[in-house]
Design a protein around this motif. Sequence first.
Motif, PDB file in Angstrom:
ATOM      1  N   GLN A 185       0.831  -1.195   0.000  1.00  0.00           N
ATOM      2  CA  GLN A 185       0.000   0.000   0.000  1.00  0.00           C
ATOM      3  C   GLN A 185       0.867   1.248   0.000  1.00  0.00           C
ATOM      4  O   GLN A 185       2.098   1.170   0.005  1.00  0.00           O
ATOM      5  N   TYR A 186       0.190   2.389  -0.016  1.00  0.00           N
ATOM      6  CA  TYR A 186       0.883   3.675  -0.037  1.00  0.00           C
ATOM      7  C   TYR A 186       0.579   4.435   1.244  1.00  0.00           C
ATOM      8  O   TYR A 186      -0.570   4.523   1.676  1.00  0.00           O
ATOM      9  N   VAL A 187       1.639   4.992   1.860  1.00  0.00           N
ATOM     10  CA  VAL A 187       1.492   5.766   3.090  1.00  0.00           C
ATOM     11  C   VAL A 187       2.274   7.067   2.946  1.00  0.00           C
ATOM     12  O   VAL A 187       3.404   7.064   2.449  1.00  0.00           O
ATOM     13  N   GLU A 188       1.687   8.177   3.379  1.00  0.00           N
ATOM     14  CA  GLU A 188       2.384   9.455   3.381  1.00  0.00           C
ATOM     15  C   GLU A 188       2.863   9.768   4.789  1.00  0.00           C
ATOM     16  O   GLU A 188       2.096   9.649   5.755  1.00  0.00           O
ATOM     17  N   THR A 189       4.115  10.157   4.903  1.00  0.00           N
ATOM     18  CA  THR A 189       4.733  10.364   6.216  1.00  0.00           C
ATOM     19  C   THR A 189       5.421  11.720   6.308  1.00  0.00           C
ATOM     20  O   THR A 189       5.692  12.368   5.303  1.00  0.00           O
ATOM     21  N   SER A 190       5.724  12.090   7.537  1.00  0.00           N
ATOM     22  CA  SER A 190       6.573  13.257   7.792  1.00  0.00           C
ATOM     23  C   SER A 190       7.570  12.860   8.868  1.00  0.00           C
ATOM     24  O   SER A 190       7.200  12.657  10.022  1.00  0.00           O
ATOM     25  N   ALA A 191       8.827  12.732   8.479  1.00  0.00           N
ATOM     26  CA  ALA A 191       9.856  12.415   9.469  1.00  0.00           C
ATOM     27  C   ALA A 191      10.015  13.578  10.443  1.00  0.00           C
ATOM     28  O   ALA A 191      10.385  13.385  11.599  1.00  0.00           O
TER      29      ALA A 191
END
Length: 252
Positions: A185-191
């Motif tokens: 799947q696709y996940v959007e992140t912010s480190a």
Amino acid sequence: MSSPPWDYIAKLVCIGDSGCGKSSLTIRLCEGRFSPQHDVTIGVEFGSRIVPVGPPHSKRSSTSSAADGGLPEPPRASPPQKHMKLSLWDTAGQETYKSVTRSYFRGASGALLVFDITRRSTFAHVTDWLNDLRAIADPDIVVILVGNKLDQAQPASEDENTTPSKREVTTQEATDWARTNGVLQYVETSAKSGENVEDAFMRVAERIFENINAGKYDLNDRRSGVKGPGPGGAKNVRLSADAGRGMTGGCC
């Protein structure tokens, strides 16, 4: 001091173009912090984190059904919580080191394919990275597509002082790419903020755990990317999700 016990250890690789935030994602997961300035990875860096997988260990209190006059339900034994040590291999994204980093794909059971949602060029290269990975790694490797730097891609508000969104890749096109290419799947992140970082790694860990239960790995063969506990391995482990953090540097 001895390391916290674990039931399984899985090798995960972070791959993608240079500057996408692979090292920042690994540091955020392993050390719970964000470093605004990080040296370019040369070869590979290592980190680890122990996480709970599978159904949680919980106690059920017996309940009575007053409405039907039934007897209290006997307590049900819950299986002990399982824990997996994620061995994270943060690889260099520069073309100069590709021949080196490819060698680390072998024996990986999971991969985070990372691109920068504010730089379309990094998204254009994920297909090449996936092809390289699948040419070397096990066919059953669990891959998740990660669009990093979500903090820079939030929609601009009417406030004139708000920094406009830098997004160059839409959520829909990345989701479609993941579906078309057989990625989990696709996940959007912010480190930077930590948003969805643990979720991305945990989704890979949970799918690996499902594959373990399905018998897809030889836990005695280190080439499978997953290892079981040694003699007298961990049982009835009670360990918080924050335990087992650590990160070390490495080189080619």
